[in-house]
Motif scaffolding. Structure first.
Motif, PDB file in Angstrom:
ATOM      1  N   ASN A 227       0.825  -1.213   0.000  1.00 53.03           N
ATOM      2  CA  ASN A 227       0.000   0.000   0.000  1.00 53.03           C
ATOM      3  C   ASN A 227       0.860   1.265   0.000  1.00 53.03           C
ATOM      4  OD1 ASN A 227      -2.477  -1.273  -0.083  1.00 53.03           O
ATOM      5  ND2 ASN A 227      -2.601  -1.468   2.137  1.00 53.03           N
ATOM      6  N   ASN A 272      -4.181  -8.127  -9.095  1.00 51.15           N
ATOM      7  CA  ASN A 272      -5.302  -7.891  -8.183  1.00 51.15           C
ATOM      8  C   ASN A 272      -6.603  -8.440  -8.748  1.00 51.15           C
ATOM      9  OD1 ASN A 272      -3.578  -6.632  -6.438  1.00 51.15           O
ATOM     10  ND2 ASN A 272      -4.251  -4.557  -6.894  1.00 51.15           N
ATOM     11  N   ARG A 276      -7.391 -10.394  -5.814  1.00 50.21           N
ATOM     12  CA  ARG A 276      -8.289  -9.530  -5.031  1.00 50.21           C
ATOM     13  C   ARG A 276      -9.151  -8.712  -5.981  1.00 50.21           C
ATOM     14  NH1 ARG A 276      -3.315  -9.097  -2.629  1.00 50.21           N
ATOM     15  NH2 ARG A 276      -2.895  -7.126  -3.688  1.00 50.21           N
ATOM     16  N   ASP A 279     -10.565  -5.339  -4.581  1.00 53.60           N
ATOM     17  CA  ASP A 279      -9.621  -4.411  -3.951  1.00 53.60           C
ATOM     18  C   ASP A 279      -9.986  -2.977  -4.337  1.00 53.60           C
ATOM     19  OD1 ASP A 279      -7.545  -3.126  -2.806  1.00 53.60           O
ATOM     20  OD2 ASP A 279      -5.962  -4.303  -3.737  1.00 53.60           O
ATOM     21  N   ASP A 561      -9.208   3.743   1.818  1.00 56.94           N
ATOM     22  CA  ASP A 561      -7.893   3.924   2.465  1.00 56.94           C
ATOM     23  C   ASP A 561      -8.150   4.253   3.928  1.00 56.94           C
ATOM     24  OD1 ASP A 561      -5.268   4.207   3.013  1.00 56.94           O
ATOM     25  OD2 ASP A 561      -4.872   5.831   1.612  1.00 56.94           O
ATOM     26  N   LEU A 617     -14.165  -2.830   7.332  1.00 52.81           N
ATOM     27  CA  LEU A 617     -12.710  -2.674   7.416  1.00 52.81           C
ATOM     28  C   LEU A 617     -12.009  -3.768   8.211  1.00 52.81           C
ATOM     29  CD1 LEU A 617     -11.754  -1.359  10.447  1.00 52.81           C
ATOM     30  CD2 LEU A 617     -12.959   0.583   9.522  1.00 52.81           C
ATOM     31  N   PRO A 619     -11.974  -7.049   7.886  1.00 49.56           N
ATOM     32  CA  PRO A 619     -11.266  -8.058   7.081  1.00 49.56           C
ATOM     33  C   PRO A 619      -9.930  -7.588   6.540  1.00 49.56           C
ATOM     34  CG  PRO A 619     -13.592  -8.000   6.494  1.00 49.56           C
ATOM     35  CD  PRO A 619     -13.351  -6.847   7.397  1.00 49.56           C
ATOM     36  N   TYR A 620      -9.695  -6.275   6.437  1.00 53.98           N
ATOM     37  CA  TYR A 620      -8.455  -5.763   5.864  1.00 53.98           C
ATOM     38  C   TYR A 620      -7.454  -5.307   6.921  1.00 53.98           C
ATOM     39  CZ  TYR A 620     -11.480  -5.603   1.759  1.00 53.98           C
ATOM     40  OH  TYR A 620     -12.343  -5.922   0.748  1.00 53.98           O
ATOM     41  N   ALA A 622      -4.513  -5.581   9.297  1.00 61.83           N
ATOM     42  CA  ALA A 622      -3.341  -6.436   9.466  1.00 61.83           C
ATOM     43  C   ALA A 622      -3.015  -6.575  10.955  1.00 61.83           C
ATOM     44  CB  ALA A 622      -2.154  -5.845   8.707  1.00 61.83           C
ATOM     45  N   ASP A 625      -1.643  -3.354  12.532  1.00 58.75           N
ATOM     46  CA  ASP A 625      -2.352  -2.088  12.346  1.00 58.75           C
ATOM     47  C   ASP A 625      -2.879  -1.578  13.682  1.00 58.75           C
ATOM     48  OD1 ASP A 625      -1.857  -2.086   9.684  1.00 58.75           O
ATOM     49  OD2 ASP A 625      -3.764  -2.997   9.106  1.00 58.75           O
TER      50      ASP A 625
END
Length: 736
Positions: A227, A272, A276, A279, A561, A617, A619-620, A622, A625
Motif C-alpha cells: 500500500n 489484483n 483480489r 480491492d 484507504d 474494514l 477483514p483488511y 493487518a 495495524d
C-alpha cells in the motif's frame, strides 16, 4: 594462460551449474585484487561472481557456504579498485550474496566476522547511491531492493511455508547480532530512498525506470509495504519533464518513464484482478492510467503530429504559393441563384441554397408547435451570424425586386355623383365632441394593439425519481472534488473549533457531507421523522434518500484507504451520534411517547453506520495495524455489538493479539464499558481455543472467577502478564 583457463572454467560452469562449487576455490585466488591479476582478469572475476550467484540453476543452500568465501574479495573490489566495470560486477554479486549471508547469520549467531564484513560492504554500496555514475547507481538500486526484501517482514502462512523466502520474519527477537527493530527501520528507510528517486530529478531516465522495475517485485513479495509503494506511485508524475524544454532527450526520457509506470500498474491491476477482484485500489489504478493516457496525448503525441492546415484562406494571388497564415482576405460572396420568371411561391422566395437537403424538408409533418420550437432554437444557435445576415439580405433584395416588377392595381372606381333631389339625409342626431373622441380612440387601439411581453414557458416539474437522481449526481460531484483536494494536498486541518464551510479544504467538505447525511431530512415536519425514516419500509424498490446516498459514499471513501482516513470516519460517526442524541433528548422532553403510533427506537443511525463500517474494514486489518485501537478509542459511543466485533477478527490466529489489545485498551481507558469488555473477553475465552491464552491472561486480572468454569485448568498458572497498550508501551501486570 590464466585468462584462457578462466574462460574454460566459465564455459564449463555455464554448461552445468554443478561445477560452480568445485571451480570456485581454484578461481578465487586468481581474480582477487591482491593476487596481482591484470585489470582484465579482475573484470572477468567480478562478472563471473555476479553471474555465478545470480544463476537460478543451483540452489541457495549450495550457494550459502561459497558466499562466505567471496566476501573479502568483494570488499577489496569495492574499496581498492576504482574501475567502473569491476565495481558494477561487485555490487551485483553483493546483491545476490546479501540474503545468503543474512540467513547464515540467523542460523549461526556466533559468526560475527562474516556479518561484519557484509555490513561494511553494504555501507560502501549505500554511500555510492547519490554520487556514483549512472551505471553504478542502477546496480546500487538492485542491491537496495534485495536489502529491503530481506529486512521486511514477509507473509508466513503456516499452511504453506515458503522456506526459500528470506525475510525479517526469520530473525528471532533475542538474536545477538541481528536486532529486529534496527533491521526493520533500516529497511523502511531504504524503501523511502527508492521512492524519493522517482519523485526527484527525472533527467536520468535509466535510474528512474530501474527503481520502478524494482518496486513491482517488492509489491508482489512484500504485501506489508504494498500500500505504501502503491500510494507513492499513484502520487508520482511520470511526465514531470513536460515542464522543462521539450528537447529530444527529454521526450525520450518521458516516454521511457511513462511506459515503465504503465507496465508496473497494469501488472498490479492484473494480479489484483485474479487475487483480489474487490480491492478498492483497482479503481484508483484505473483512474491513474486513464489520466496518464490523456496527459501523454496532450503532451507527447500532440507535439509529434504534423502542423494542421490553417482554416484561413491563402493570399488569393496564386494557389501554388505557400499559405500565408497572417493574410486577411475577405471571403468571396456566395453565388445565389435567381428566382424563376413568373409567379413565385414563399418556398422559392426563402430558399437560398436549393441544393441543400434542408430545402426539401417538409415542416408540415410536425403538428405540435412545441416540437418545432425545440428543433428550431438549437438550429438557430448553431447558424453562423454572418451567413444568416447574408441570407436575410438576399431574401430582402428578392422581395423588393418582386414588389417593383408586379403590376400596380388600378384604384377603385369613384362613386357616382349623387343627385341633390334624390338625397334624403338620415334622421339622426349629430355626435358631440366627446363621443367622437371615444370612437377615434377605439379605432386607434384596434389599429395599433399594445404589444405584450413574451414569456418562456415554465419547465415541467421534476418527478421524485428525477429529484433523487439529480441529488445523487450533486453528492457524487462533491466527493469527486474531495478526492481531488486530497490528491493535491490542499486539505488543511482547522482544529477542534473549525466551522463547516470556513475554507474550501477537504475537512470542510467532509464536515458538510457528514452533516447533510445526518441532519438533512431531520426536523422538517416532525421532530421524530429523522429516526422513523431509518426504520420505515421504503415503498419503492431502490429508492434511497439523499442521506443514505451520502452515507454510502462516505463509507466507500473511508474503506478505500481507512488507515489515512480514520479522522474522516470519526468525524462522520460523531455527527451521527450527535444527531441521534439531540433527537433522543427532544423525544424524551416531549409529552409524546411515540409518533404516529410507532415507538421511537433506542438506537438511531450512529450504531447502524458504526457496525457497517467495522464490518467493512475488519477483514483488511493487518496484525500490526494499531489504527484499529485508535478507531475504537475515538468512537463517541460503544456497546456490546460494537465491542463484540473483535471476536470475529480473533478467529484469525495472527490477529488474536490485536483483538486482545483493543479489549485491554477499552478496559483501561473507557471505564463505562468495563463490564461489557469483561463479558466479551469471557466469550472469547470460551469460544476461541487459539485466543484462550491471551484472553485468560486478561481475565486473571479482571475477573479470575470466570477461569474456574473450566475443568482442565485453562488459563495457565500465576505469574506476570505482559500486555501492549495503545501507545505501543509494554505493561507488566502481576497475577496471583
Amino acid at each position: 594462460m590464466t585468462n584462457t583457463h578462466l574462460k574454460h572454467a566459465r564455459d564449463l560452469a555455464l554448461t552445468d551449474s554443478k561445477y560452480y562449487p568445485s571451480l570456485m576455490p581454484g578461481v578465487l585466488p586468481l581474480i582477487g585484487p591482491n593476487s596481482g591479476a591484470s585489470l582484465d582478469t579482475q573484470r572477468f572475476g567480478a562478472d563471473f561472481l555476479a553471474e555465478m550467484f545470480a544463476s537460478p540453476m543451483w540452489s541457495s543452500e549450495a550457494k550459502q557456504p561459497i558466499a562466505l568465501l567471496v566476501l573479502d574479495t568483494l570488499k577489496c573490489y569495492l574499496e581498492e579498485v576504482h574501475d567502473r566495470a569491476i565495481v558494477k560486477g561487485a555490487i551485483q554479486a553483493a546483491a545476490s550474496v546479501y540474503p545468503l549471508v543474512y540467513r547464515h547469520t540467523i542460523s549461526d549467531p556466533n559468526d560475527m566476522q562474516h556479518w561484519k564484513t557484509m555490513t561494511e560492504i553494504k555501507s560502501n554500496i549505500l554511500n555510492r547511491m547519490n554520487t556514483a555514475p549512472p551505471g553504478i547507481r542502477i546496480c546500487c538500486v538492485k542491491f537496495v531492493q534485495q536489502v529491503v526484501l530481506v529486512q521486511t517482514a514477509g507473509v508466513i502462512d503456516p499452511r504453506r511455508p515458503d522456506h526459500s523466502d528470506i525475510s525479517l520474519a526469520l530473525v528471532p527477537r533475542d538474536h545477538p547480532l541481528l536486532t529486529y527493530v534496527q533491521l526493520e527501520a533500516e529497511g523502511q528507510g531504504l524503501l523511502d530512498r527508492l521512492l524519493d528517486i522517482i519523485h526527484g530529478d527525472h533527467s536520468d531516465a535509466l535510474l528512474v525506470t530501474s527503481v520502478l522495475n524494482s518496486l513491482g517485485v517488492l509489491m508482489h513479495r512484500r504485501p506489508v509495504s504494498a500500500n505504501k509503494i502503491l500510494n507513492s506511485v499513484l502520487n508520482f508524475n511520470p511526465l514531470k519533464l513536460a515542464n522543462s524544454p521539450m528537447t529530444p532527450k527529454n521526450k525520450v526520457n518521458m516516454k521511457a518513464i511513462e511506459r515503465t509506470t504503465r507496465a508496473l500498474l497494469v501488472n498490479v491491476l492484473k494480479r489484483n484482478g485474479v487475487e483480489r477482484p474487490n480491492d478498492p485500489n483497482n479503481g484508483r489504478i484505473q483512474h491513474f492510467l486513464e489520466r496518464m493516457h490523456r496527459m501523454r496525448q496532450d503532451i507527447i503525441e500532440e507535439a509529434s503530429r504534423k502542423r494542421p492546415a490553417p482554416s484561413e484562406p491563402t493570399d488569393g494571388l496564386d494557389a501554388a504559393k505557400r499559405q500565408r497564415l497572417g493574410a486577411h482576405v475577405p471571403t468571396p460572396p456566395t453565388a445565389t441563384p435567381s428566382l424563376p420568371p413568373g409567379p413565385v411561391s414563399y418556398r422559392q422566395l426563402f430558399t437560398v441554397d436549393p441544393e441543400n437537403a434542408a430545402a426539401n424538408f417538409d415542416v408540415k409533418m410536425f403538428q405540435d408547435p412545441a416540437i418545432v420550437a425545440q428543433i428550431l432554437i438549437p438550429v438557430l444557435q448553431s447558424v453562423d451570424e454572418k451567413k444568416l445576415l447574408d441570407a436575410c439580405n438576399v431574401v430582402r433584395s428578392r422581395y423588393l425586386a418582386l414588389s417593383q416588377s408586379m403590376p400596380r392595381q388600378p384604384p377603385p372606381p369613384a362613386a357616382p355623383p349623387v343627385d341633390e333631389d334624390e338625397y334624403e339625409p338620415d334622421d339622426y342626431e349629430p355626435e358631440d365632441e366627446e363621443q367622437l373622441a371615444n370612437r377615434l380612440d377605439s379605432v386607434g387601439d384596434l389599429a395599433h394593439p399594445t404589444p405584450t411581453a413574451y414569456e418562456l414557458p415554465k419547465p415541467p416539474p421534476l418527478t421524485p425519481e428525477e429529484v433523487q437522481q439529480h441529488g445523487e449526481l450533486a453528492v457524487r460531484r462533491t466527493f469527486g472534488m474531495i478526492n481531488e483536494l486530497e490528491e493535491k494536498g490542499k486539505g488543511t486541518k482547522g482544529g477542534f473549533n473549525r466551522l463547516a464551510g470556513s475554507d474550501y479544504g477537504r475537512d470542510a467538505w467532509i464536515t458538510i457531507a457528514a452533516r447533510l447525511a445526518s441532519r438533512a431530512s431531520v426536523g422538517l415536519d416532525d421532530p421524530y421523522d429523522g429516526i422513523n425514516d431509518e426504520f420505515a419500509v421504503k415503498s419503492v424498490k431502490g429508492n434511497l434518500s439523499i442521506s443514505d446516498t451520502i452515507r454510502d459514499l462516505l463509507y466507500d471513501y473511508v474503506i478505500r484507504d481507512w488507515k489515512k482516513r480514520i479522522d474522516v470516519a470519526v468525524s462522520w460517526l460523531n455527527e451521527e451520534w450527535y444527531n441521534d442524541t439531540i433527537l433522543a433528548q427532544s423525544a424524551k422532553s416531549s409529552s409524546k411517547a411515540s409518533t404516529n403510533g410507532v415507538s421511537i427506537p433506542q438506537k438511531g443511525n450512529y450504531y447502524r453506520c458504526a457496525l457497517r463500517l467495522l464490518d467493512g474494514l475488519l477483514p483488511y486489518v493487518a496484525p500490526s495495524d494499531k489504527g484499529l485501537i485508535r478507531l475504537y478509542s475515538e468512537l463517541p459511543a460503544v456497546d456490546y455489538e460494537i465491542i463484540a466485533k473483535v471476536k470475529k477478527m480473533a478467529q484469525d490466529p495472527e490477529r488474536v493479539s490485536l483483538a486482545t489489545q483493543v479489549l485491554q485498551y477499552l478496559h483501561m481507558f473507557r471505564p463505562p464499558v468495563k463490564d461489557i469488555v469483561v463479558d466479551v473477553t469471557a466469550e472469547l475465552w470460551r469460544e476461541n481455543d487459539r485466543a484462550k491464552p491471551k484472553a485468560g491472561a486478561l481475565l486473571k486480572v479482571w475477573k479470575p472467577e470466570i477461569l474456574q468454569e473450566g475443568t482442565s485448568g485453562e488459563g495457565g498458572e500465576g505469574g506476570e502478564v505482559k500486555t501492549e497498550g495503545a501507545n505501543g508501551v509494554t505493561e507488566v501486570q502481576a497475577v496471583a
